[in-house]
Design a protein around this motif. Structure first.
Motif, mmCIF file in Angstrom:
data_model
loop_
_atom_site.group_PDB
_atom_site.id
_atom_site.type_symbol
_atom_site.label_atom_id
_atom_site.label_comp_id
_atom_site.label_asym_id
_atom_site.label_seq_id
_atom_site.Cartn_x
_atom_site.Cartn_y
_atom_site.Cartn_z
ATOM 1 N N SER A 116 79.017 68.417 63.707
ATOM 2 C CA SER A 116 78.324 68.564 64.979
ATOM 3 C C SER A 116 76.844 68.336 64.709
ATOM 4 O O SER A 116 76.176 69.149 64.067
ATOM 5 N N TYR A 117 76.329 67.200 65.168
ATOM 6 C CA TYR A 117 74.936 66.877 64.901
ATOM 7 C C TYR A 117 73.984 67.831 65.614
ATOM 8 O O TYR A 117 72.874 68.072 65.157
ATOM 9 N N TRP A 118 74.418 68.400 66.739
ATOM 10 C CA TRP A 118 73.590 69.385 67.435
ATOM 11 C C TRP A 118 73.419 70.613 66.532
ATOM 12 O O TRP A 118 72.312 71.106 66.345
ATOM 13 N N GLU A 119 74.518 71.084 65.932
ATOM 14 C CA GLU A 119 74.443 72.233 65.019
ATOM 15 C C GLU A 119 73.635 71.887 63.769
ATOM 16 O O GLU A 119 72.893 72.725 63.258
ATOM 17 N N LEU A 120 73.786 70.672 63.259
ATOM 18 C CA LEU A 120 73.029 70.253 62.085
ATOM 19 C C LEU A 120 71.534 70.254 62.393
ATOM 20 O O LEU A 120 70.719 70.713 61.582
ATOM 21 N N GLY A 121 71.154 69.766 63.571
ATOM 22 C CA GLY A 121 69.744 69.779 63.971
ATOM 23 C C GLY A 121 69.201 71.198 64.034
ATOM 24 O O GLY A 121 68.079 71.474 63.579
ATOM 25 N N LYS A 122 70.006 72.123 64.585
ATOM 26 C CA LYS A 122 69.588 73.533 64.644
ATOM 27 C C LYS A 122 69.403 74.097 63.235
ATOM 28 O O LYS A 122 68.444 74.811 62.953
ATOM 29 N N LYS A 123 70.324 73.764 62.321
ATOM 30 C CA LYS A 123 70.260 74.265 60.946
ATOM 31 C C LYS A 123 69.031 73.718 60.224
ATOM 32 O O LYS A 123 68.340 74.454 59.515
ATOM 33 N N ILE A 124 68.737 72.428 60.415
ATOM 34 C CA ILE A 124 67.546 71.845 59.803
ATOM 35 C C ILE A 124 66.304 72.537 60.359
ATOM 36 O O ILE A 124 65.354 72.833 59.619
ATOM 37 N N GLY A 125 66.314 72.829 61.662
ATOM 38 C CA GLY A 125 65.194 73.544 62.278
ATOM 39 C C GLY A 125 64.981 74.917 61.647
ATOM 40 O O GLY A 125 63.841 75.331 61.398
ATOM 41 N N GLU A 126 66.073 75.627 61.348
ATOM 42 C CA GLU A 126 65.970 76.931 60.685
ATOM 43 C C GLU A 126 65.360 76.777 59.293
ATOM 44 O O GLU A 126 64.524 77.584 58.876
ATOM 45 N N ASN A 153 72.730 63.486 68.582
ATOM 46 C CA ASN A 153 71.861 64.482 69.205
ATOM 47 C C ASN A 153 71.222 65.380 68.156
ATOM 48 O O ASN A 153 70.736 66.450 68.468
ATOM 49 N N LEU A 154 71.182 64.918 66.893
ATOM 50 C CA LEU A 154 70.544 65.677 65.823
ATOM 51 C C LEU A 154 69.055 65.884 66.103
ATOM 52 O O LEU A 154 68.541 66.987 66.004
ATOM 53 N N ASN A 159 64.263 69.034 67.435
ATOM 54 C CA ASN A 159 63.009 69.229 68.169
ATOM 55 C C ASN A 159 63.060 70.478 69.046
ATOM 56 O O ASN A 159 62.089 71.224 69.125
ATOM 57 N N LYS A 160 64.212 70.732 69.675
ATOM 58 C CA LYS A 160 64.365 71.945 70.489
ATOM 59 C C LYS A 160 64.270 73.189 69.607
ATOM 60 O O LYS A 160 63.623 74.174 69.960
ATOM 61 N N SER A 161 64.915 73.140 68.457
ATOM 62 C CA SER A 161 64.888 74.269 67.529
ATOM 63 C C SER A 161 63.459 74.573 67.079
ATOM 64 O O SER A 161 63.045 75.732 67.014
ATOM 65 N N LEU A 162 62.686 73.523 66.788
ATOM 66 C CA LEU A 162 61.293 73.727 66.369
ATOM 67 C C LEU A 162 60.461 74.274 67.532
ATOM 68 O O LEU A 162 59.621 75.152 67.333
ATOM 69 N N ALA A 163 60.686 73.776 68.745
ATOM 70 C CA ALA A 163 59.959 74.262 69.914
ATOM 71 C C ALA A 163 60.282 75.739 70.165
ATOM 72 O O ALA A 163 59.382 76.539 70.457
ATOM 73 N N ASP A 164 61.565 76.106 70.011
ATOM 74 C CA ASP A 164 61.976 77.501 70.205
ATOM 75 C C ASP A 164 61.290 78.431 69.205
ATOM 76 O O ASP A 164 61.131 79.620 69.453
#
Length: 179
Positions: A116-126, A153-154, A159-164
């Motif tokens: 799930s690229y959405w989850e991967l993007g969130k993990k990279i943001g963390e 959607n990675l 970007n959303k994770s970083l903004a949050d």
């Protein structure tokens, strides 16, 4: 091979198999499949090389699955160019194959389990939040030509994770090689 003799009366026999390189990942897949096996009246067998010296090819792993007449096989594909010959079970039907790793259109799999690229993007943001101060640059090395910024959607997720996390002063760059 890890096979519990007390489970021989189960209805289905699944084999988790692959080459030495994919062993650590497939060990985790096996553990997850084993936890769910009783719900599906299945026994799950792990068939992996015990060392690099005893390595076998992915095709040989599938040959083994055919030899033991498995009802299903789960394996890891490391290249989209991988080609395999699925061997029939005793009923002359090909043994159902589930793949993970890289998707290969050349393989007749019944299912592909991808990331799930959405989850991967969130993990990279963390990870960025943990390692990087308020300002900086993140470089994502992307050597997979089929994975672009536009077809996943990675990056929106990252970007959303970083903004949050109020990390708006961090730039994310995708690069395909390091000079």
């Amino acid at each position: 091979s890890n096979l519990n003799p007390q489970l021989y009366d189960r209805l289905y026999h699944l084999v988790v198999t692959g080459d030495y390189e994919s062993s650590p990942f497939l060990q985790k897949v096996y553990e997850g499949a084993s936890r769910a096996s009783s719900r599906y009246n299945a026994v799950v067998e792990l068939h992996l090389p015990s060392s690099q010296a005893e390595d076998f090819s992915l095709q040989e792993a599938l040959n083994y699955s055919s030899y033991v007449n498995a009802d299903g096989v789960i394996t890891f594909i490391d290249s989209p160019d991988t080609e395999l010959t699925l061997l029939p079970g005793t009923d002359e039907e090909s043994i159902p194959l589930v793949t993970t790793g890289q998707f290969s259109a050349n393989i007749n799999q019944i299912s592909y389990i991808g990331i799930s690229y959405w989850e991967l993007g969130k993990k990279i943001g963390e990870e960025v939040d943990y390692y990087l101060p308020e300002v900086g640059s993140v470089y994502i090395l992307n050597t997979n030509t089929s994975l672009s910024v536009s077809n996943t959607n990675l990056f929106p997720s990252l970007n959303k994770s970083l903004a949050d996390r109020n990390k708006l002063r961090i730039t994310v760059n995708s690069i395909s090689s390091i000079d």
